[in-house]
Scaffold this motif. Structure first.
Motif, PDB file in Angstrom:
ATOM      1  N   LEU A 291     -11.626 -47.681 -48.644  1.00  0.00           N
ATOM      2  CA  LEU A 291     -11.455 -46.746 -47.538  1.00  0.00           C
ATOM      3  C   LEU A 291     -12.792 -46.073 -47.234  1.00  0.00           C
ATOM      4  O   LEU A 291     -13.127 -45.846 -46.066  1.00  0.00           O
ATOM      5  CB  LEU A 291     -10.400 -45.697 -47.898  1.00  0.00           C
ATOM      6  N   LYS A 292     -13.551 -45.783 -48.260  1.00  0.00           N
ATOM      7  CA  LYS A 292     -14.866 -45.172 -48.080  1.00  0.00           C
ATOM      8  C   LYS A 292     -15.757 -46.069 -47.230  1.00  0.00           C
ATOM      9  O   LYS A 292     -16.425 -45.600 -46.290  1.00  0.00           O
ATOM     10  CB  LYS A 292     -15.522 -44.927 -49.442  1.00  0.00           C
ATOM     11  N   GLU A 293     -15.761 -47.368 -47.514  1.00  0.00           N
ATOM     12  CA  GLU A 293     -16.586 -48.297 -46.735  1.00  0.00           C
ATOM     13  C   GLU A 293     -16.115 -48.365 -45.293  1.00  0.00           C
ATOM     14  O   GLU A 293     -16.935 -48.426 -44.368  1.00  0.00           O
ATOM     15  CB  GLU A 293     -16.533 -49.693 -47.373  1.00  0.00           C
ATOM     16  N   LEU A 294     -14.811 -48.325 -45.074  1.00  0.00           N
ATOM     17  CA  LEU A 294     -14.291 -48.356 -43.704  1.00  0.00           C
ATOM     18  C   LEU A 294     -14.779 -47.158 -42.909  1.00  0.00           C
ATOM     19  O   LEU A 294     -15.163 -47.283 -41.744  1.00  0.00           O
ATOM     20  CB  LEU A 294     -12.764 -48.393 -43.723  1.00  0.00           C
ATOM     21  N   PHE A 295     -14.766 -45.973 -43.508  1.00  0.00           N
ATOM     22  CA  PHE A 295     -15.243 -44.773 -42.822  1.00  0.00           C
ATOM     23  C   PHE A 295     -16.749 -44.852 -42.555  1.00  0.00           C
ATOM     24  O   PHE A 295     -17.231 -44.317 -41.551  1.00  0.00           O
ATOM     25  CB  PHE A 295     -14.930 -43.534 -43.665  1.00  0.00           C
ATOM     26  N   GLU A 296     -17.487 -45.532 -43.426  1.00  0.00           N
ATOM     27  CA  GLU A 296     -18.947 -45.570 -43.310  1.00  0.00           C
ATOM     28  C   GLU A 296     -19.461 -46.640 -42.353  1.00  0.00           C
ATOM     29  O   GLU A 296     -20.504 -46.447 -41.706  1.00  0.00           O
ATOM     30  CB  GLU A 296     -19.575 -45.802 -44.691  1.00  0.00           C
ATOM     31  N   ARG A 297     -18.768 -47.753 -42.235  1.00  0.00           N
ATOM     32  CA  ARG A 297     -19.306 -48.919 -41.523  1.00  0.00           C
ATOM     33  C   ARG A 297     -19.272 -48.747 -40.012  1.00  0.00           C
ATOM     34  O   ARG A 297     -18.216 -48.792 -39.387  1.00  0.00           O
ATOM     35  CB  ARG A 297     -18.531 -50.179 -41.920  1.00  0.00           C
ATOM     36  N   GLN A 298     -20.433 -48.594 -39.425  1.00  0.00           N
ATOM     37  CA  GLN A 298     -20.524 -48.380 -37.984  1.00  0.00           C
ATOM     38  C   GLN A 298     -20.387 -49.671 -37.176  1.00  0.00           C
ATOM     39  O   GLN A 298     -20.278 -49.633 -35.947  1.00  0.00           O
ATOM     40  CB  GLN A 298     -21.856 -47.694 -37.647  1.00  0.00           C
ATOM     41  N   ASP A 299     -20.380 -50.823 -37.857  1.00  0.00           N
ATOM     42  CA  ASP A 299     -20.223 -52.090 -37.139  1.00  0.00           C
ATOM     43  C   ASP A 299     -18.759 -52.423 -36.884  1.00  0.00           C
ATOM     44  O   ASP A 299     -18.447 -53.391 -36.181  1.00  0.00           O
ATOM     45  CB  ASP A 299     -20.860 -53.233 -37.934  1.00  0.00           C
ATOM     46  N   LEU A 300     -17.850 -51.631 -37.424  1.00  0.00           N
ATOM     47  CA  LEU A 300     -16.422 -51.893 -37.275  1.00  0.00           C
ATOM     48  C   LEU A 300     -15.821 -51.023 -36.171  1.00  0.00           C
ATOM     49  O   LEU A 300     -16.018 -49.812 -36.152  1.00  0.00           O
ATOM     50  CB  LEU A 300     -15.687 -51.597 -38.590  1.00  0.00           C
ATOM     51  N   ARG A 301     -15.090 -51.657 -35.275  1.00  0.00           N
ATOM     52  CA  ARG A 301     -14.370 -50.912 -34.243  1.00  0.00           C
ATOM     53  C   ARG A 301     -12.959 -50.633 -34.774  1.00  0.00           C
ATOM     54  O   ARG A 301     -12.201 -51.549 -35.078  1.00  0.00           O
ATOM     55  CB  ARG A 301     -14.291 -51.721 -32.947  1.00  0.00           C
TER      56      ARG A 301
END
Length: 331
Positions: A146-156
């Motif tokens: 979940l931490k990576e999902l919040f951080e990753r700016q390449d994901l819409r």
């Protein structure tokens, strides 16, 4: 003339009395839109229940579960609802605090829930774990946490508004449970907002937007891929499994204290646990059944995941989290 008039009066009274005697009782059930939609379980449940209850079962849908609960609280003792279907374990505290719901005499036996259910007011009818869904043919490197999902700016990203949606409320609790120890939540929400396509009112519109290609990932459930497997023979849409674990949602039904149809309402709640009802709910609502026994083999093929503590936060804490979220995303 007097004799004729009297005879007609007697006949009229007999007809009226007969019509009154055969009038079916009405059971009004408030629920959320996807439950009562064309593809939801409501229509099949209605047909089956009316065969045994000799009543008129009416589902009255709202945009989502939180909107439904807010309407019940606004209507108070004057609500038309006899039963609500669609409260969950993260709105349960708010519902309980309202004082509008009645305890029931129902007992739970042989449930498939991974937790012991304690409440005698709120009656579980399905459950699943929150997850972000993605198309594995389009997204080769999904986030592993979940931490990576919040951080990753390449994901819409698309998710639901926690003020109006029980699913969005689930993310609010999930994020605070997992990320609060990693720094201020306002910073996490601001970070997520930078790559959020939209925050929708409810599940139906957000999942529909994801399927149209408007986002890489959408907040839903670990069971959501089953819809595509059952009805589209499609294995592309899968759930991202996060190393911190996933939060479980338990969906609940409850009887209103103001209901004049309490015996019928209790019959309906018992009916929700019948094997055929559970199969309808699982296959139409795309959730896990709460009774033991096999409903469909694909349900047992779901990936094993770590399930986080499902202890519900109190309503004051929820209000604080909502306020923090709203301030962060409106910047």
């Amino acid at each position: 003339m007097k004799t004729v008039s009297l005879t007609l009066s007697v006949i009229g009274l007999a007809v009226a009395t007969s019509a009154f005697a055969t009038e079916k009782p009405v059971l009004n059930v408030y629920t959320y839109d996807s439950f009562a939609s064309k593809y939801g379980p409501a229509s099949q449940l209605e047909a089956n229940f009316e065969k045994v209850c000799h009543c008129d079962l009416r589902f009255l849908p709202f945009d989502n579960g939180v909107t439904m609960l807010n309407r019940v609280r606004l209507e108070g003792k004057k609500t038309k609802a006899d039963v609500v279907v669609g409260i969950d374990n993260f709105t349960q505290a708010e519902a309980e605090k309202s004082g509008l719901f009645a305890t029931n005499e129902l007992t739970l036996q042989d449930t498939a829930l991974p937790i012991t259910w304690q409440s005698h007011t709120f009656y579980p009818y399905d459950y699943s774990e929150y997850a972000f869904i993605y198309n594995k043919e389009k997204l080769a490197n999904p986030p592993k946490s979940l931490k990576e999902l919040f951080e990753r700016q390449d994901l819409r990203i698309i998710y639901q508004d926690p003020r109006t949606s029980t699913v969005g409320r689930g993310l609010l609790v999930w994020a605070n449970q997992v990320l609060a120890s990693e720094g201020e939540m306002s910073k996490w929400w601001e970070n997520l907002a930078k790559h959020t396509v939209t925050v929708g009112k409810g599940w139906s519109e957000t999942y529909g937007a994801y399927l149209k290609g408007e986002a890489d990932m959408v907040l839903s459930y670990t069971t959501s891929p089953l819809y595509h497997q059952w009805y589209e023979n499609d294995n592309k849409n899968v759930a991202a499994i996060f190393e911190e674990g996933h939060l479980m949602q338990v969906e609940l039904a409850a009887i209103l204290k103001s209901s004049q149809q309490k015996p019928l309402a209790q019959q309906f709640l018992r009916f929700l646990h019948e094997p055929e009802s559970q199969k309808i709910i699982a296959k139409s609502n795309i959730m896990k059944p709460v009774i033991a026994g096999e409903i469909d083999p694909l349900l047992t093929s779901l990936p094993k995941i770590k399930v986080l503590d499902t202890q519900q936060p109190n309503s004051d804490l929820i209000r604080q989290w909502l306020s923090d979220w709203q301030k962060a995303v409106s910047k």
